[in-house]
Design a protein around this motif. Structure first.
Motif, PDB file in Angstrom:
ATOM      1  N   UNK A  50      46.992  39.104  32.745  1.00  0.00           N
ATOM      2  CA  UNK A  50      46.330  40.369  33.030  1.00  0.00           C
ATOM      3  C   UNK A  50      46.195  40.690  34.515  1.00  0.00           C
ATOM      4  N   UNK A  51      46.172  39.670  35.357  1.00  0.00           N
ATOM      5  CA  UNK A  51      45.907  39.924  36.768  1.00  0.00           C
ATOM      6  C   UNK A  51      47.040  39.544  37.702  1.00  0.00           C
ATOM      7  N   UNK A  52      47.872  38.593  37.297  1.00  0.00           N
ATOM      8  CA  UNK A  52      48.942  38.140  38.173  1.00  0.00           C
ATOM      9  C   UNK A  52      50.238  38.900  37.963  1.00  0.00           C
ATOM     10  N   UNK A  53      50.713  38.822  36.753  1.00  0.00           N
ATOM     11  CA  UNK A  53      52.022  39.403  36.457  1.00  0.00           C
ATOM     12  C   UNK A  53      52.129  40.882  36.818  1.00  0.00           C
ATOM     13  N   UNK A  54      51.091  41.683  36.617  1.00  0.00           N
ATOM     14  CA  UNK A  54      51.243  43.110  36.946  1.00  0.00           C
ATOM     15  C   UNK A  54      51.391  43.414  38.435  1.00  0.00           C
ATOM     16  N   UNK A  55      50.919  42.515  39.321  1.00  0.00           N
ATOM     17  CA  UNK A  55      50.929  42.878  40.749  1.00  0.00           C
ATOM     18  C   UNK A  55      51.765  41.936  41.620  1.00  0.00           C
ATOM     19  N   UNK A  56      52.341  40.897  41.046  1.00  0.00           N
ATOM     20  CA  UNK A  56      53.129  39.940  41.841  1.00  0.00           C
ATOM     21  C   UNK A  56      54.591  39.965  41.405  1.00  0.00           C
ATOM     22  N   UNK A  99      44.330  47.362  46.941  1.00  0.00           N
ATOM     23  CA  UNK A  99      43.563  46.199  47.413  1.00  0.00           C
ATOM     24  C   UNK A  99      42.492  45.741  46.425  1.00  0.00           C
ATOM     25  N   UNK A 100      41.961  46.665  45.643  1.00  0.00           N
ATOM     26  CA  UNK A 100      40.965  46.282  44.641  1.00  0.00           C
ATOM     27  C   UNK A 100      41.558  45.322  43.625  1.00  0.00           C
ATOM     28  N   UNK A 101      42.806  45.544  43.237  1.00  0.00           N
ATOM     29  CA  UNK A 101      43.470  44.661  42.276  1.00  0.00           C
ATOM     30  C   UNK A 101      43.750  43.290  42.899  1.00  0.00           C
ATOM     31  N   UNK A 102      44.081  43.303  44.182  1.00  0.00           N
ATOM     32  CA  UNK A 102      44.321  42.028  44.863  1.00  0.00           C
ATOM     33  C   UNK A 102      43.024  41.223  44.942  1.00  0.00           C
ATOM     34  N   UNK A 103      41.931  41.877  45.322  1.00  0.00           N
ATOM     35  CA  UNK A 103      40.648  41.191  45.403  1.00  0.00           C
ATOM     36  C   UNK A 103      40.204  40.675  44.042  1.00  0.00           C
ATOM     37  N   UNK A 104      40.464  41.463  43.022  1.00  0.00           N
ATOM     38  CA  UNK A 104      40.112  41.044  41.668  1.00  0.00           C
ATOM     39  C   UNK A 104      40.900  39.806  41.259  1.00  0.00           C
ATOM     40  N   UNK A 162      53.749  36.266  45.933  1.00  0.00           N
ATOM     41  CA  UNK A 162      54.113  37.443  46.719  1.00  0.00           C
ATOM     42  C   UNK A 162      53.606  38.672  45.979  1.00  0.00           C
ATOM     43  N   UNK A 163      52.561  39.269  46.527  1.00  0.00           N
ATOM     44  CA  UNK A 163      52.013  40.484  45.925  1.00  0.00           C
ATOM     45  C   UNK A 163      52.918  41.663  46.287  1.00  0.00           C
ATOM     46  N   UNK A 164      53.131  42.545  45.319  1.00  0.00           N
ATOM     47  CA  UNK A 164      53.988  43.704  45.538  1.00  0.00           C
ATOM     48  C   UNK A 164      53.432  44.590  46.659  1.00  0.00           C
ATOM     49  N   UNK A 185      52.446  36.072  50.172  1.00  0.00           N
ATOM     50  CA  UNK A 185      51.236  36.684  50.732  1.00  0.00           C
ATOM     51  C   UNK A 185      49.958  35.900  50.412  1.00  0.00           C
ATOM     52  N   UNK A 186      49.945  35.170  49.296  1.00  0.00           N
ATOM     53  CA  UNK A 186      48.741  34.482  48.850  1.00  0.00           C
ATOM     54  C   UNK A 186      49.088  33.091  48.322  1.00  0.00           C
ATOM     55  N   UNK A 187      48.060  32.259  48.217  1.00  0.00           N
ATOM     56  CA  UNK A 187      48.281  30.925  47.675  1.00  0.00           C
ATOM     57  C   UNK A 187      47.064  30.429  46.908  1.00  0.00           C
ATOM     58  N   UNK A 188      47.322  29.468  46.063  1.00  0.00           N
ATOM     59  CA  UNK A 188      46.291  28.705  45.357  1.00  0.00           C
ATOM     60  C   UNK A 188      46.531  27.232  45.632  1.00  0.00           C
TER      61      UNK A 188
END
Length: 271
Positions: A138-144, A72-77, A65-67, A110-113
């Motif tokens: 670096x990429x998950x914890x800050x935005x989820x 959107x740039x961070x989500x795409x990254x 669940x993205x905050x 919102x997203x899955x792997x």
């Protein structure tokens, strides 16, 4: 997602498996990565060789669940970085991106792997790999702000075509939380019902299902299934008839405390 290649894997191990990730106290730990920004939703890859498909395959699903109001740039990254993890030796197949639809869920993921491995050891190697750990930190914890992860063993995949869902495939993920006190016979009955669904609906390429073996992040959901349809139209056809839902409810309803149903489409978009 780009090229595909399948690797030979180890035989299934029976050793217990535990994911190891640093988890901030204020949130459930998420899973996703970072690299350069990109445009869209998902990427699926598999490594292929002349070797045979493993007799058993480990399924790994992570829901995120993205905050709200995340750049959107961070989500795409994050999506791009996650899909780059296909390069790790232990991974057979990996796809990640935005969910297409939530049919039923108490949590607005919102997203899955989705990824696959030839053994529990290989899943553990992936989880502990420094590249994966870096991506998480670096990429998950800050935005989820929420995560759910489920792992199970399946022996229902017959080869490369099943092991890697092709671009355009639609996936339906179903997670069942059972009432307390149910025995193995009931669980086997439920899994039998799920496996039998493929014979009822022609649009399903394959179904994988099993009992979760990593309960720590599963939020109490103990039975998981992944139905892969040839395309979105086949998935929609099943929905319009409402037969799948009726079949599931009629046969296992009395055993269930909660059901989560999510849809995802494998996209060929490069990140």
């Amino acid at each position: 997602m780009t090229m595909s290649c399948l690797k030979a894997g180890n035989l299934l191990s029976t050793k217990p498996f535990h994911l190891h990730f640093p988890v901030p106290k204020h949130q459930l730990s998420p899973f996703f990565p970072s690299f350069k920004p990109s445009s869209s939703a998902s990427r699926s890859q598999i490594r292929m060789s002349s070797s045979s498909t493993p007799a058993q395959t480990i399924e790994h699903i992570v829901l995120l669940k993205v905050k709200e109001n995340t750049d959107p740039t961070k989500v795409n990254s994050m999506i791009h970085s996650l899909n780059r993890l296909i390069s790790l030796d232990s991974v057979l197949h990996l796809t990640a991106g935005a969910l297409y639809r939530t049919k039923s869920s108490p949590i607005p993921f919102t997203h899955m792997l989705h990824s696959r491995y030839s053994s529990k050891e290989n899943l553990s190697a992936y989880a502990l790999h420094p590249t994966h750990v870096q991506v998480v930190q670096e990429s998950i914890l800050p935005i989820c702000d929420d995560i759910m992860a489920v792992d199970w063993v399946t022996d229902d995949l017959s080869g490369g075509d099943s092991l890697v869902p092709p671009y355009g495939s639609a996936m339906r993920l179903t997670f069942l939380k059972l009432k307390e006190g149910l025995g193995d016979e009931v669980k086997d009955e439920i899994l039998g019902v799920i496996k039998g669904i493929k014979d009822t609906f022609g649009g399903i390429d394959h179904i994988s299902c099993g009992e979760n073996f990593s309960p720590a992040r599963a939020k109490g959901y103990s039975i998981a299934s992944l139905a892969v349809f040839r395309g979105l139209s086949e998935l929609e056809a099943v929905d319009s008839a409402k037969e799948l839902a009726n079949l599931e409810k009629a046969k296992v309803r009395d055993y269930l405390e909660s059901v989560m149903v999510l849809d995802y489409v494998v996209s060929s978009s490069s990140v």
